[in-house]
Design a protein around this motif. Structure first.
Motif, PDB file in Angstrom:
ATOM      1  N   TRP A  90      -4.443   3.415  -7.511  1.00  0.00           N
ATOM      2  CA  TRP A  90      -4.448   2.561  -6.313  1.00  0.00           C
ATOM      3  C   TRP A  90      -5.825   2.518  -5.657  1.00  0.00           C
ATOM      4  O   TRP A  90      -6.209   1.509  -5.077  1.00  0.00           O
ATOM      5  N   GLY A 101      -3.521  -4.612   2.105  1.00  0.00           N
ATOM      6  CA  GLY A 101      -2.972  -3.403   2.692  1.00  0.00           C
ATOM      7  C   GLY A 101      -3.959  -2.679   3.583  1.00  0.00           C
ATOM      8  O   GLY A 101      -5.141  -2.566   3.263  1.00  0.00           O
ATOM      9  N   PRO A 143       0.786  -1.238   0.000  1.00  0.00           N
ATOM     10  CA  PRO A 143       0.000   0.000   0.000  1.00  0.00           C
ATOM     11  C   PRO A 143       0.816   1.285   0.000  1.00  0.00           C
ATOM     12  O   PRO A 143       0.318   2.324  -0.448  1.00  0.00           O
ATOM     13  N   PHE A 196       1.045   2.527   7.172  1.00  0.00           N
ATOM     14  CA  PHE A 196       0.856   1.537   6.110  1.00  0.00           C
ATOM     15  C   PHE A 196       1.238   0.156   6.631  1.00  0.00           C
ATOM     16  O   PHE A 196       2.311  -0.006   7.205  1.00  0.00           O
TER      17      PHE A 196
END
Length: 92
Positions: free
Chosen positions: A20, A85, A13, A61
């Motif tokens: 994304w 993620g 991520p 993250f």
């Protein structure tokens, strides 16, 4: 405001490649930081139980994966790792 985002893609991520956001499976918003932190902690605990591998960056993250979960990339003719993620986001 705070958000906890769950995405699933063939990259971690923190890369946040173009597009994304198309890989987001869940986005949960909170007004209070303590509610968001509790939700984040619960999700991280859940993912730690489910996936044997974990890596994190910048305390915002987290990537989780299992070497068994891969997808085939036709353009590169190779198997790519799938990552789950979690992203912590503060919105001002």
């Amino acid at each position: 405001m705070y958000e906890v985002i769950y995405m699933k893609a063939d990259y971690e991520p923190w890369w946040a490649f173009e597009g994304w956001e198309d890989h987001i499976l869940e986005r949960v918003s909170f007004e209070k930081e303590e509610d968001a932190r509790l939700y984040l902690d619960n999700r991280l605990t859940e993912f730690r139980r489910k996936f044997p591998k974990e890596e994190s960056r910048e305390d915002k993250f987290w990537a989780f994966w299992s070497v068994k979960e891969q997808c085939y990339c036709e353009s590169c003719e190779d198997d790519l790792q799938i990552f789950h993620g979690i992203i912590w986001k503060t919105i001002e």
